[in-house]
Write a protein that holds these residues in place. Structure first.
Motif, PDB file in Angstrom:
ATOM      1  N   ASP A 286     -13.565   1.129 -38.269  1.00 17.49           N
ATOM      2  CA  ASP A 286     -13.504   2.354 -39.068  1.00 17.49           C
ATOM      3  C   ASP A 286     -14.789   2.465 -39.867  1.00 17.49           C
ATOM      4  N   ILE A 287     -15.132   3.674 -40.280  1.00 15.15           N
ATOM      5  CA  ILE A 287     -16.429   3.924 -40.897  1.00 15.15           C
ATOM      6  C   ILE A 287     -16.531   3.311 -42.290  1.00 15.15           C
ATOM      7  N   GLU A 288     -15.415   3.205 -42.997  1.00 14.55           N
ATOM      8  CA  GLU A 288     -15.456   2.587 -44.322  1.00 14.55           C
ATOM      9  C   GLU A 288     -15.859   1.124 -44.240  1.00 14.55           C
ATOM     10  N   THR A 289     -15.276   0.410 -43.304  1.00 10.85           N
ATOM     11  CA  THR A 289     -15.627  -1.006 -43.146  1.00 10.85           C
ATOM     12  C   THR A 289     -17.054  -1.158 -42.633  1.00 10.85           C
ATOM     13  N   ALA A 290     -17.462  -0.257 -41.756  1.00 12.32           N
ATOM     14  CA  ALA A 290     -18.849  -0.279 -41.276  1.00 12.32           C
ATOM     15  C   ALA A 290     -19.816  -0.109 -42.446  1.00 12.32           C
ATOM     16  N   TRP A 291     -19.472   0.783 -43.395  1.00 12.20           N
ATOM     17  CA  TRP A 291     -20.285   0.939 -44.602  1.00 12.20           C
ATOM     18  C   TRP A 291     -20.340  -0.373 -45.395  1.00 12.20           C
ATOM     19  N   ASP A 292     -19.185  -1.016 -45.541  1.00 12.12           N
ATOM     20  CA  ASP A 292     -19.132  -2.279 -46.284  1.00 12.12           C
ATOM     21  C   ASP A 292     -20.122  -3.285 -45.701  1.00 12.12           C
ATOM     22  N   TYR A 293     -20.132  -3.377 -44.378  1.00 14.12           N
ATOM     23  CA  TYR A 293     -21.020  -4.340 -43.722  1.00 14.12           C
ATOM     24  C   TYR A 293     -22.492  -3.935 -43.886  1.00 14.12           C
ATOM     25  N   ALA A 294     -22.793  -2.643 -43.718  1.00 17.51           N
ATOM     26  CA  ALA A 294     -24.178  -2.179 -43.843  1.00 17.51           C
ATOM     27  C   ALA A 294     -24.689  -2.418 -45.262  1.00 17.51           C
ATOM     28  N   TYR A 295     -23.842  -2.144 -46.241  1.00 18.53           N
ATOM     29  CA  TYR A 295     -24.240  -2.361 -47.642  1.00 18.53           C
ATOM     30  C   TYR A 295     -24.440  -3.843 -47.922  1.00 18.53           C
ATOM     31  N   ALA A 296     -23.532  -4.666 -47.406  1.00 18.63           N
ATOM     32  CA  ALA A 296     -23.618  -6.107 -47.647  1.00 18.63           C
ATOM     33  C   ALA A 296     -24.831  -6.726 -46.951  1.00 18.63           C
ATOM     34  N   SER A 297     -25.366  -6.053 -45.930  1.00 15.78           N
ATOM     35  CA  SER A 297     -26.552  -6.576 -45.249  1.00 15.78           C
ATOM     36  C   SER A 297     -27.669  -6.848 -46.233  1.00 15.78           C
ATOM     37  N   ASP A 298     -27.903  -5.892 -47.136  1.00 16.31           N
ATOM     38  CA  ASP A 298     -28.968  -6.034 -48.126  1.00 16.31           C
ATOM     39  C   ASP A 298     -28.714  -5.060 -49.276  1.00 16.31           C
ATOM     40  N   PRO A 299     -27.887  -5.453 -50.254  1.00 14.06           N
ATOM     41  CA  PRO A 299     -27.541  -4.561 -51.369  1.00 14.06           C
ATOM     42  C   PRO A 299     -28.726  -4.173 -52.239  1.00 14.06           C
ATOM     43  N   VAL A 300     -29.827  -4.915 -52.137  1.00 11.87           N
ATOM     44  CA  VAL A 300     -31.012  -4.608 -52.939  1.00 11.87           C
ATOM     45  C   VAL A 300     -31.864  -3.542 -52.257  1.00 11.87           C
ATOM     46  N   SER A 301     -32.178  -3.746 -50.985  1.00 10.71           N
ATOM     47  CA  SER A 301     -33.080  -2.831 -50.286  1.00 10.71           C
ATOM     48  C   SER A 301     -32.469  -1.456 -50.049  1.00 10.71           C
ATOM     49  N   ILE A 302     -31.156  -1.366 -49.980  1.00 10.12           N
ATOM     50  CA  ILE A 302     -30.519  -0.073 -49.728  1.00 10.12           C
ATOM     51  C   ILE A 302     -30.736   0.896 -50.885  1.00 10.12           C
ATOM     52  N   PHE A 303     -31.077   0.384 -52.059  1.00 11.74           N
ATOM     53  CA  PHE A 303     -31.323   1.221 -53.238  1.00 11.74           C
ATOM     54  C   PHE A 303     -32.481   2.173 -52.945  1.00 11.74           C
ATOM     55  N   GLY A 304     -32.216   3.479 -53.056  1.00 10.88           N
ATOM     56  CA  GLY A 304     -33.234   4.478 -52.759  1.00 10.88           C
ATOM     57  C   GLY A 304     -33.476   4.692 -51.281  1.00 10.88           C
ATOM     58  N   GLY A 305     -32.555   4.211 -50.457  1.00 12.31           N
ATOM     59  CA  GLY A 305     -32.738   4.309 -49.014  1.00 12.31           C
ATOM     60  C   GLY A 305     -32.018   5.488 -48.391  1.00 12.31           C
ATOM     61  N   ILE A 306     -31.962   5.451 -47.081  1.00 16.25           N
ATOM     62  CA  ILE A 306     -31.314   6.494 -46.284  1.00 16.25           C
ATOM     63  C   ILE A 306     -30.168   5.856 -45.519  1.00 16.25           C
ATOM     64  N   VAL A 307     -29.038   6.559 -45.475  1.00 18.51           N
ATOM     65  CA  VAL A 307     -27.865   6.047 -44.773  1.00 18.51           C
ATOM     66  C   VAL A 307     -27.434   7.074 -43.725  1.00 18.51           C
TER      67      VAL A 307
END
Length: 515
Positions: A286-307
Motif C-alpha cells: 500500500d502507498i502509505e507503507t511505501a511512504w514509510d519506507y521511502a522516508y526511512a531511507s534517509d529522513p535527513v536528505s528528504i528535507f526540501g526534496g521531491i516525492v
C-alpha cells in the motif's frame, strides 16, 4: 489606392471581428474557401481568390494561391519603380496585409488513428508560401499568423493608417518561427515514417510553456519549452493543484523523479529525490507503507526534496507527508481529504497531478543534451532487462531473499549519478553513494549512510568495479550480495575477492551510467 488584405485561415478565432474592423477602415478583403464563406455569412464583403488570379481553384484546393497575381502583389518592392511598373503591366494589384494560419498538421498527426494519407493532405503549401512572401517583404507588407496579434494591428491601423516598421519586423520574425516549426514537424513525421535513424539534419521544435524568473542560478536567464506534440507523461503535461510556480531546478528534479518511478509500476512505490539523485525509494503493498519506507531511507536528505508516488495519495499518507518540508509532491491522483491535509498552511507546496497510465509512451522520446556548439542525442536508458540473463559469477549463489533484494537494488541504481552505488533490502533504499570521482568513495558514502541497517542488505553498482578494493570494503561492512554489470579487465580479481569473503555476486551485462 484602396489597400488590400488577403485572409485565409484554418483557425477562425477572432477573424470575423478583425475583418469587420478592416472593412470599416476601407480595406478590400480577398479571401478563399471556408474563410470566405465565414466572412460572407457575417456580412463582410470579400473578393474571391479566383477573381484576383483569373484562374479557378483546382485539384481539391491544392492549387489556388500559388499564382503570380498573389505572390507578385506580396513581393513587389514599393521603393523600386521597376517592381511597380512590372506589377502594373501585368495587372497585379498590391497586397498590403496577409492574414494566414495553416492547415492543422500538428493536430492531425496527434490523432492516434491518423492515416498517412490524412497527414499528407494536411501539409499546407500555399499558406507557408504566402506567409514567407509577405514576411520577406515586411518593409511594406504586414503579415499576421497568430490571432493574438489581430488587435495590435487594428490599433495601429486605426491610429496611424498603417502599421509601424517595428511591428512588421516583429510579426515577420514570428512568421518565420511559425513556418520553421511547421516544417520541422513535417520533417520529423516523414523521417519517422521512413525509419531514418541518423538524419543529416536534425529539426526540433518546441513551444514556450513557461517563462521563468531565472535558471539554475539567479544570474542565468531561463525558459521552459514543451515539445510541439505534447507528451502526456511529462512535467509539462502535469496539472498543478497547489503551490508556487515551478522553478528551473524544480522541473529538472521532477523530471528525474518521474523517470525513476517508471521502473516500479508493479507495486505501490514512493521515490524521494534530491538534486537529481534518489535519496529514498520504498515499495510495499500500500502507498502509505511505501511512504514509510521511502522516508526511512534517509529522513535527513528528504528535507526540501521531491516525492513522487505511483498510487493515489490517501489521507493517511498525506498526514505523514504534511509535517515534512517538501518542494514538490507528484502523484496520479489525490483524495479530497488528502488534498485538504496537504494544502493546509502549505500554500507554497507544489502539488502536481500526472497521468501515470501514459508512462509507456514516454519511453520513446529521445534525450537531448546541449553542449557548446552542438547537441548530443540518445535513446533513453529504458532497455528491457531479463534477470534470467544475469550471471552468478561467484561460488555462492544468492538466496531467494537476496535475489529479490538484488532485483530491487538494480532498478534503484539506474538513476543514481555515476559513479553510483546503492544499498537496499528487498523493499527500501538504505544508502546512496552518488556522483563521486572514484567508485570506492561512493561505496564508503553508501555504507556510512546505511550503517546499523546492513543485516540482509545488498549492494548495486551502476558500472563495473575496476579494483578489488571495492569488494573488500563491501565485505568489511558485512554486505553479502552484490549486483553489477561486469566488464572490467579486472573482473576476476573482484570475483576472487568476493569468493574469499563468501559473497555472492551477479553480473547483469548492462551498464547504467548517469552523468
Amino acid at each position: 489606392m484602396t489597400k488590400k488584405a488577403l485572409i485565409s485561415v484554418s483557425d477562425k478565432t477572432g477573424i470575423v471581428a478583425f475583418a469587420q474592423e478592416l472593412e470599416k477602415l476601407g480595406w478590400d478583403i480577398i479571401s478563399t474557401g471556408g474563410t470566405k464563406a465565414a466572412l460572407d455569412t457575417a456580412g463582410v464583403a470579400t473578393i474571391a481568390i479566383d477573381d484576383v488570379t483569373g484562374f479557378p481553384e483546382m485539384m481539391d484546393g491544392r492549387v489556388k494561391t500559388l499564382h503570380p497575381k498573389i505572390h507578385g502583389g506580396l513581393l513587389a518592392r514599393r521603393d523600386l519603380d521597376s517592381h511597380l511598373e512590372a506589377a502594373k503591366s501585368h495587372g497585379i494589384d498590391l497586397i498590403d496585409l496577409v492574414v494566414v494560419n495553416l492547415y492543422p498538421f500538428k493536430e492531425t498527426i496527434a490523432k492516434p488513428d491518423v492515416t498517412y494519407a490524412d497527414a499528407v493532405e494536411n501539409i499546407d503549401i500555399g499558406g507557408p508560401s504566402m506567409l514567407r512572401s509577405a514576411a520577406k517583404n515586411h518593409a511594406s507588407v504586414t503579415v499576421v499568423v497568430d490571432p493574438a496579434d489581430y488587435q495590435i494591428v487594428v490599433d495601429e491601423l486605426q491610429a496611424a493608417g498603417a502599421t509601424s516598421l517595428a511591428t512588421r519586423k516583429r510579426l515577420a520574425a514570428k512568421v518565420f518561427r511559425h513556418t520553421a516549426a511547421y516544417d520541422a514537424l513535417i520533417a520529423d513525421y516523414f523521417t519517422n515514417q521512413v525509419g531514418e535513424e541518423k538524419p543529416e539534419k536534425l529539426t526540433l521544435t518546441y513551444e514556450l510553456k513557461q517563462p521563468m524568473r531565472y535558471g539554475e542560478n539567479p544570474q542565468q536567464h531561463a525558459d521552459f519549452y514543451q515539445t510541439a506534440l505534447p507528451l502526456a507523461y511529462s512535467i509539462a503535461a502535469s496539472k498543478q493543484l497547489n503551490g508556487k510556480e515551478l522553478s528551473f531546478n524544480n522541473i529538472r528534479d521532477a523530471d528525474a523523479a518521474i523517470q525513476i518511478i517508471r521502473d516500479f509500476q508493479d507495486r505501490p512505490t514512493v521515490v524521494a529525490l534530491k538534486h537529481m539523485n534518489p535519496c529514498g525509494i520504498g515499495q510495499a503493498e500500500d502507498i502509505e507503507t511505501a511512504w514509510d519506507y521511502a522516508y526511512a531511507s534517509d529522513p535527513v536528505s528528504i528535507f526540501g526534496g521531491i516525492v513522487v508516488l505511483n498510487r493515489e495519495v490517501d489521507a493517511a499518507t498525506a498526514e505523514k507527508m504534511h509535517p515534512i518540508f517538501l518542494e514538490i509532491i507528484i502523484a496520479p491522483s489525490y483524495t479530497p481529504e488528502a488534498l485538504e491535509i496537504l494544502t493546509n498552511k502549505k500554500k507554497n507546496l507544489r502539488i502536481l497531478e500526472l497521468d501515470f497510465s501514459q508512462q509507456a509512451d514516454s519511453t520513446t522520446e529521445k534525450e537531448v543534451t546541449g553542449v557548446l556548439g552542438g547537441l548530443l542525442v540518445q535513446d533513453q536508458d529504458v532497455v528491457a532487462e531479463d534477470s534470467s540473463d544475469w550471471q552468478v559469477v561467484t561460488k555462492r549463489t544468492p538466496s531467494l531473499e537476496e535475489q529479490t533484494a538484488l532485483a530491487f537494488a538494480w532498478k534503484s541504481i539506474k538513476y543514481v549519478k555515476s559513479n553510483g552505488i546503492i544499498i537496499t533490502d528487498d523493499h527500501m533504499v538504505l544508502g546512496v553513494g552518488p556522483g563521486q570521482t572514484n567508485r570506492v568513495a561512493s561505496v564508503k558514502i553508501a555504507i556510512d549512510q546505511a550503517k546499523d541497517r546492513l543485516d540482509g542488505a545488498v549492494l548495486a553498482s551502476d558500472a563495473f568495479f575496476p579494483f578489488a578494493d571495492n569488494i573488500e570494503e563491501i565485505a568489511a561492512a558485512g554486505i553479502k550480495a552484490i549486483i553489477q554489470p561486469g566488464g572490467s579487465v579486472r573482473d576476476q580479481e573482484s570475483i576472487d575477492m568476493a569468493d574469499k569473503h563468501g559473497l555472492t555476486m551477479i553480473f547483469t551485462g548492462v551498464r547504467h551510467f548517469r552523468h
